[in-house]
Every structure is written in C-alpha cells, then in structure tokens.
Design an enzyme around this catalytic site. Structure first.
Site, mmCIF file in Angstrom:
data_model
loop_
_atom_site.group_PDB
_atom_site.id
_atom_site.type_symbol
_atom_site.label_atom_id
_atom_site.label_comp_id
_atom_site.label_asym_id
_atom_site.label_seq_id
_atom_site.Cartn_x
_atom_site.Cartn_y
_atom_site.Cartn_z
ATOM 1 N N GLN A 1 0.864 -1.187 0.000
ATOM 2 C CA GLN A 1 0.000 0.000 0.000
ATOM 3 C C GLN A 1 0.897 1.233 0.000
ATOM 4 O O GLN A 1 1.639 1.456 0.958
ATOM 5 C CB GLN A 1 -0.901 0.006 1.239
ATOM 6 C CG GLN A 1 -1.898 1.152 1.256
ATOM 7 C CD GLN A 1 -2.672 1.209 2.565
ATOM 8 O OE1 GLN A 1 -2.147 1.651 3.585
ATOM 9 N NE2 GLN A 1 -3.924 0.765 2.550
ATOM 10 N N TYR B 1 -4.931 11.251 4.489
ATOM 11 C CA TYR B 1 -3.553 11.412 4.043
ATOM 12 C C TYR B 1 -3.543 12.229 2.743
ATOM 13 O O TYR B 1 -4.592 12.704 2.295
ATOM 14 C CB TYR B 1 -2.881 10.051 3.905
ATOM 15 C CG TYR B 1 -2.803 9.314 5.230
ATOM 16 C CD1 TYR B 1 -2.191 9.906 6.329
ATOM 17 C CD2 TYR B 1 -3.361 8.047 5.394
ATOM 18 C CE1 TYR B 1 -2.137 9.255 7.562
ATOM 19 C CE2 TYR B 1 -3.310 7.385 6.622
ATOM 20 C CZ TYR B 1 -2.704 8.003 7.700
ATOM 21 O OH TYR B 1 -2.654 7.365 8.910
ATOM 22 N N ARG C 1 -7.609 2.566 -2.082
ATOM 23 C CA ARG C 1 -8.351 2.679 -0.816
ATOM 24 C C ARG C 1 -8.923 4.081 -0.710
ATOM 25 O O ARG C 1 -8.219 5.077 -0.910
ATOM 26 C CB ARG C 1 -7.453 2.393 0.383
ATOM 27 C CG ARG C 1 -8.263 2.297 1.678
ATOM 28 C CD ARG C 1 -7.500 1.634 2.801
ATOM 29 N NE ARG C 1 -8.412 0.913 3.674
ATOM 30 C CZ ARG C 1 -8.052 0.302 4.783
ATOM 31 N NH1 ARG C 1 -6.782 0.308 5.158
ATOM 32 N NH2 ARG C 1 -8.927 -0.342 5.519
ATOM 33 N N GLY D 1 -8.344 -6.656 10.125
ATOM 34 C CA GLY D 1 -7.121 -6.226 10.767
ATOM 35 C C GLY D 1 -6.956 -6.812 12.153
ATOM 36 O O GLY D 1 -6.157 -7.725 12.376
ATOM 37 N N ARG D 2 -7.708 -6.308 13.113
ATOM 38 C CA ARG D 2 -7.551 -6.740 14.503
ATOM 39 C C ARG D 2 -7.700 -8.250 14.688
ATOM 40 O O ARG D 2 -6.961 -8.846 15.485
ATOM 41 C CB ARG D 2 -8.525 -5.977 15.396
ATOM 42 C CG ARG D 2 -8.144 -4.517 15.583
ATOM 43 C CD ARG D 2 -9.141 -3.784 16.477
ATOM 44 N NE ARG D 2 -8.738 -2.405 16.708
ATOM 45 C CZ ARG D 2 -9.050 -1.385 15.907
ATOM 46 N NH1 ARG D 2 -9.761 -1.618 14.813
ATOM 47 N NH2 ARG D 2 -8.651 -0.163 16.188
#
Length: 818
Positions: free
Chosen positions: A538, A619, A667, A760-761
């Site tokens: 990414q 971002y 994304r 993810g987690r």
C-alpha cells in the site's frame, strides 16, 4: 404513527430483566417522598396506553399491589392504528418469567409459523426455521387491559394526561410511553435532547382478511419504480392452510398485516400523493394482486408516512423516564417496536425492584437498555436502508437476492440461516458457484493475472516499527506469520513514498534502494514459505497528518522535536496543536507524482503481487478528494472532478510503471463522517473514476479525514459503503470495518455486498485466523491449504479429560443431608 412492527424478530438481551423478575416477587414497603431523592415509587403515572405503557403498569402493580398506578390514554380502549404484532421467543420468555398470567393469555391467541417467502420477478423462494409468533394488536391491548384491571391499575381512556411538570410534582414516577411524538419528551426537550431522523421511504399500514401462509416479501417493479410488500398473518388461516410449517393458532377470523413501502420519488411518480385513504388502499391491492390472490385490502385510519428514527441523549429527568417509542424507534422491517417496549418495561420494573433509590434505578435502567437498543437501531437502520435502496439489488440472481434480503440487517447471517434451513442456503451457494462443501469465503477471485484462492485479506495495519523507513525482522515475522495463516492476500502497512511523507519516524518507505531490498526479503519469504499467498503493498503519503509520534506514544500528536515540514492540498492543520502544512505548488505536485512513480517501480522490483494506492484517511491524496480538506481555487480544487484530478494523475503515473498483469486497488474513505464532507454519492463517483483509469478493485474504508468526525461505529459498520460502490459503480470492492467473524465474511460474500473482506484486529489476535476459520467450518480444500509444517495443527487440540465413564443411573428420592 403506529408502534406495531413486523419482520424477523431480534434476539433479546441475554441475562436481562426477564431473568430477574420472577412470579411471586414482591417489593418492600414504599419509601416516602424525600426532597432530592426517592425510594421505590408508590404513586406512578404512565402516559400512553400502548403495549409498553400497559405492561409497565401491570408489572409495577403486580410487584407492589399497594401502589397507585394510573395510565392516561387519550384514545378509546379499542382504538388502535396497527393490525398485527410480532414478538420474539426471547421477549415471550421474559413475559413468562415476569407474569405467567399474561403469557398464558397471549399464548392462547398467538399464530405461529416458521417460513419466509420472498417473491421476486414471479419466482418464490422459501426459507424455513424462523419461528414467528404474532397476534392482533387489538387482542394484545385487550389482554393487557384485562390484566391491568385485575391488578387494580387505574385506566383512564379518552383522557389527556395532565402537563408533565404537574405529573412530576404529584407522582413519585412518571413513565412517558406516549410514542414517537411524545409530549412528555418534548416538554423536556432540552434535557432529553432527542434527535429525529426522517428516512426516504413512504409506507402505509393495511390489512387483508385472509392469512398469508408465511411471512411474505413481494417485490413489484412498476413503471414508476420499485415497490415492496411486507405481509404476515396475525390470525388463524382457514383450515385448508395447515401444513406443519405454516401458521397455526386459535380459532378466529383469518387476517394478515400488509405494509406497502416505496421510495418517496416512486410514491409521487405513482400518484399516491394525490389519493385519499380509500383510493390508496385499492391501488395497493391492485399492484399486489398476485400476493393477495385478488382479495381487497382494508385500512384503519391508515396514512402514508415516513419512518422516523428517534434517539435521545438521555432517557430520564428527575422522576420522569422515557420508554418504548418515546425513547427510541426501530424500523418495522426487523420487528422490534413492540418487542423493545415490552423489554423496556421488564428492565424498568426490575431496576426499580433492585435499586434502593429512584435515581439509581433509572440510571441502571438506561445503562442496561441503551446498548441493546443501540444495537437494534443499527440493525434496523441497515434493514431500512436496504429497502430504501432495493432497486440496487433487483438485478441479482434470484436466490442471491433472497439471501441478501434475509441477511440485510446483519443479524441474520449465513451461519444461522444454515442452521434454520440448510437446503435453502445450499441452493444459494450453488447459484453463487461454491463447490460442494466449500463455504463462500473459500471460493477464488481473479484480479487481472492474480488469482486469490479465497476472499480473506489481511488488512493494512501500521506497525510503526521501521528504522529509517527500512522494514526489519519485525516486519518479516509479522507479515510472514500472517501469510502462513491462510489469507489469500496480505497487505503491508502504508509504505511511504518519501521521508517527508511518513506519518511517524517508525513508518516504512520505498524511497531508497535499501528499503526496496528489505521488502524483497519479505516477499521472497511469503512466496517461498506460503505458496499461493499473495502479498500487496500500500503506497501513500501522510500529507498534513505526518511528523507525529508513534501510535502508543500519542496518536496524531506532533513530535516533541525533530519535526519535518508538512505539505497538503490546503494549509489546514489536522487538529488544534497540529503543524500547519504548506499548500502544494504545481512544481511540488510534479515532485510528489514522481515519488509515487519511483516507489511503484521499486515495489515491482521487490516482488509485490498487488499495489494499492492509499487515497483514504485524510492522508495526502485523500486530502485532495474531500471538500473539507481541499480549499484550493486552482485546477485541483473546487468541484469533485477537479478534486479528483491529482489523485488520478498519481494513479496513472503508478499504473504506467506497475506491471500490466498485476492488479491495482485504491483505498478510499467513502464518507468523512462530518457535515459537508464526502458523501455516499461522491464515493461512487470517485470509485467510477478510478475504475475508468484501470483500478481493479476499490478498498472501501471511511473517515479519519477530519478530527471532528462522528463515526457510527458498530459491527461491519463500513460495509454498506462497499455494497453501494459495488452495485452502483460496477467495480469489485474490498470491505473493511469491524468484520470480525468468518460468518460475517461468508454472509457479505454470498449476499454480493463485497468481493473480498479485509480484517485487521482479528489477524492481530490470531495470525492463523483464516486457517482456523476453515477448521471450524470443517473445510479442507484448496481455498485454505495448511502449510506442511503446520498440518498436524489443523485440528483443535483436545482439552480436558474425555475418557471418564458416563453416569449410568440416577436415583430419585429425598435428599439425604450428611
């Protein structure tokens, strides 16, 4: 608005008030008034004679017969604006524990059935095993009226309640059960702080004088748009309609609730806005003549309305407490209105018994009920939005459409549908293309020249553990372990394209040859030790969110020293105290574009299988897309097309050097969770633009764009945005956001809401999450091969002794104390 509800009942709160209110319980003697606090209330006023208010009255009077309980209801005893009521087994269990007499009376009048019929484009699909119980709303009210009278409750019909302030002065407790338009709540609006959201569909509540033989959803695609019918029986059908899974109940006239619903613009285009009640009823009967068998519909002061979701910041004020629709509403399509009100009554009565003061009791009531209600409202919102956007799904294959409808609220899942009706679920899987014995999550997906063996992605997660941008042993072990864990695709964290583009000093990069060589070490390990697993990179630039501390030292907080200058589309700090970035000049835009291009070339040489461009979470590239962070007046700001210009230029530069056979994803943040930010419609247009430039899939995240965001967290809370982009932009999507179970993954894939699911987690908790998901489902196939060294661990280890002799004989008799 009627508080009747109808559809799949939701499970009740485990271990709630129903387990604490037992028959025969009695309260201690009431406490007298005290200036600032009160004991268990003696004199109680209940405003509103619906099921919630009446059941509260009956419970409180039964628990303490010397109480004075008065119910104020402005309508006549037999006035009601709904037809049938659906209650879940969990709610009925609570009623049985708390008041067996009410339960027995209800049981004598329930119609029970198991099936759901979904009729779409002339094809009916039936799913069984759902266990419904319904009865007429008028019958329910009559049972509660009788119970209240038997207990000595003072029922005052055709009587407006005194003003709330007067009631509060003259009573120990005032229960506001006066519905969605609660006058009591409005009198203290500044304290309760209600938030009311109106939605996009019109609906009307009607009835038919026959019993549907299942819960029925029927879709009508008209020249004006899509309309839907929700129907269920609430009174016994004729004797010739009695198969075992069909409605059965007491002997009285057959009847069904019928709700007709459609988008506001469809309602207007069809001319319903110009029709009176009689004309609307007849028109609905004509549109759904097949479902009704040509029979007419009838109304009862029925009017077209829009559903309003009510949320309150507080549920009590002094000795006034909200209950049922006055406190909260949940869309009728998940059958929770009456259920929630009855469960509120159970919880309120239990808390009043358990707590020594009124203040503590009302606080405990809200603490117990609020999480249950919030969860139900999330499910209800998902359901109502699914029906609002029904036109999006009508082109799905028929069985998949039916599965999508059944799982719309995310409470009914692939797993519990399989338990209820394995034959139905198998038919959906066959239509989808699952090989025999293969769960949907273990079917392959092809993106360009890359075939992913299953639908699980290890989501990109920043580790903040690099040295000068170089990934080290930690990254090798972290990514290598998850590659060995069975996921089809393992994503790196955001890899920065320049030193100035890092979020923290611990972020990785691809702006030097040394970094590229370190990444090659990791990709080689993945390809050699976990063959068949793809690894993706990414690429991103921090923009205004850079030069901050490591996450565990203070997320988004500026470095105490050694800061580097930041750049962004506009000179706006991320939050107060953050560094103000410089607005990028045209020359700097060219430099940044070249940095992305050079990083992509290094990524290709490093052996990555897929490249994702990070245009989310505030971002740099995301900062161009959002109107909240892009205030430019040049060709790169203003309209969405202009805000897209630079991210698309970067995408094109990367795609030009990225190998043609390898896929690229993007994304995006599909909403900013802030007023004036990126909308769902904007997100679709953004996805279409990237797809037109060659993106193979869109990774759909949300938020983190502005510090003042207000996300609506919950299980799978971001997946509706992926669903919308997939269907409206026509591009494959990766869904992310609190997807935590393999059952969720199967449900999302099979319903067509996502093509891949990124977690993810769960992968931080269990690096072998995907392999364990396969083992737990009994799957052993090409979608989840165990690495040869781990093969011996493909079955859960035994725990505890299993060879103990079974008891062979039980003796019944009087207990002998030793």
């Amino acid at each position: 608005m009627p508080s009747t509800r109808g559809s799949v009942p939701d499970p009740g709160a485990p271990g709630g008030a129903d387990q604490r209110l037992r028959s025969g319980a009695r309260a201690p003697a009431p406490h007298p008034h005290a200036p600032d606090d009160r004991g268990r209330p003696h004199r109680i006023a209940i405003v509103g004679g619906g099921p919630g208010g009446l059941y509260t009255a009956a419970l409180l009077k039964r628990l303490a017969p010397d109480r004075e309980v008065t119910v104020y209801e402005r309508n006549a005893p037999d006035d009601t604006f709904g037809f049938g009521v659906v209650l879940s087994d969990e709610t009925l269990g609570g009623i049985e524990h708390a008041d067996p007499a009410v339960h027995e009376a209800l049981k004598a009048h329930f119609v029970r059935w198991d099936d759901i019929d979904i009729v779409h484009r002339g094809i009916r699909h039936t799913s069984g095993g759902h266990r419904f119980a319904a009865l007429g709303r008028r019958r329910l009210l009559g049972i509660l009226h009788d119970r209240c009278r038997d207990l000595g409750v003072d029922l005052r019909f055709r009587t407006e309640a005194p003003p709330p302030d007067r009631l509060a002065r003259t009573h120990d407790l005032v229960v506001a059960a006066d519905g969605v338009h609660s006058a009591v709540r409005e009198a203290h609006r500044d304290v309760f702080r209600p938030h009311v959201t109106s939605h996009r569909c019109r609906y009307i509540w009607l009835a038919a004088d026959f019993a549907f033989d299942a819960f029925r959803f029927e879709i009508a695609e008209t020249e004006h748009g899509v309309m839907q019918l929700h129907g269920y029986p609430y009174s016994r059908p004729s004797p010739d309609q009695q198969p075992s899974t069909r409605p059965r109940g007491p002997q009285h006239e057959a009847a069904s609730t019928v709700i007709v619903e459609m988008r506001e613009e469809v309602w207007r285009a069809a001319g319903f806005d110009a029709l009176d009640e009689t004309e609307s009823t007849a028109r609905c009967a004509k549109i759904f003549a097949d479902a009704l068998g040509g029979r007419p519909l009838r109304s009862n002061n029925s009017a077209w309305t829009t559903f309003r979701t009510v949320v309150n910041a507080r549920w009590s004020h002094g000795n006034v407490v909200l209950l049922g629709d006055a406190a909260h509403t949940a869309h009728f399509s998940i059958g929770s209105g009456t259920k929630l009100a009855v469960e509120d009554a159970l919880a309120l009565a239990a808390c009043l018994e358990e707590r020594p003061t009124l203040r503590e009791a009302l606080g405990a009531y809200e603490e117990e009920r609020r999480p249950v209600v919030a969860s139900t409202q999330r499910a209800a919102r998902a359901s109502l939005e699914w029906f609002e956007d029904l036109g999006r799904y009508v082109g799905q294959p028929p069985r998949r459409f039916a599965f999508n409808l059944l799982t719309r609220s995310r409470r009914v899942t692939h797993g519990n549908l399989r338990l209820r009706d394995a034959g139905f679920t198998d038919s959906v899987e066959r239509e989808f293309g699952c090989p025999p014995g293969t769960p949907p999550m273990f079917t392959p997906l092809r993106l360009r020249g890359l075939t992913l063996r299953n639908r699980v992605v290890v989501s990109a997660m920043d580790m903040y553990s690099a040295d000068d941008g170089v990934p080290g042993d930690f990254h090798l072990v972290h990514l290598g372990a998850r590659a060995l864990g069975g996921a089809a695709l393992v994503m790196t964290e955001m890899v920065c394209v320049s030193a100035e583009g890092r979020i923290t000093p611990g972020c990785t990069g691809l702006y030097t040859g040394r970094q590229g060589g370190a990444w090659r070490r990791i990709t080689d390990f993945v390809h050699d030790s976990a063959p068949g697993t793809a690894i993706g990179v990414q690429l991103g630039h921090s923009g205004r969110k850079g030069s901050t501390r490591l996450m565990w030292e203070g997320m988004d907080e500026p470095l105490p020293d050694g800061n580097w200058p930041l750049v962004a589309p506009s000179p706006l700090p991320y939050r107060p105290g953050s560094q103000t970035p410089r607005e990028l000049t045209r020359a700097q835009l060219t430099d940044v574009r070249q940095q992305f291009r050079a990083a992509a070339e290094r990524a290709a040489h490093a052996g990555f299988d897929l490249l994702e461009l990070h245009c989310a979470h505030g971002y740099l590239l995301s900062g161009f897309l959002s109107p909240l962070t892009n205030h430019r007046t040049d060709a790169y700001g203003g309209s969405l097309e202009r805000r897209l210009r630079f991210p698309l230029e970067v995408f094109d530069a990367v795609r030009e050097v990225w190998p043609a056979e390898r896929p690229m994803t993007v994304r995006v943040s599909a909403t900013d969770w802030a007023e004036g930010g990126t909308s769902g419609e904007d997100a679709v247009r953004i996805a279409r633009a990237f797809a037109a430039h060659g993106a193979d899939a869109i990774d759909v995240s949300t938020g983190q764009v502005v510090a003042e965001e207000r996300p609506e967290f919950g299980r799978s809370y971001q997946t509706p945005y992926a669903d919308r982009i997939r269907h409206e932009a026509g591009v494959p999507v990766i869904a992310v956001g609190a997807i935590s179970s393999w059952d969720d993954v199967n449900s999302l894939i099979l319903a067509g809401r996502a093509d891949l699911c990124a977690l993810g987690r769960p992968h931080l908790y269990d690096p072998q999450w995907t392999l364990h998901a396969a083992a737990e489902q009994g799957y052993d196939g090409p979608g989840a091969p165990w690495p040869a060294p781990y093969r011996a661990g493909s079955r859960p280890p035994r725990t505890g002794r299993t060879d103990a002799p079974r008891p062979r004989l039980t003796l019944h008799g009087p207990r002998q104390d030793v």
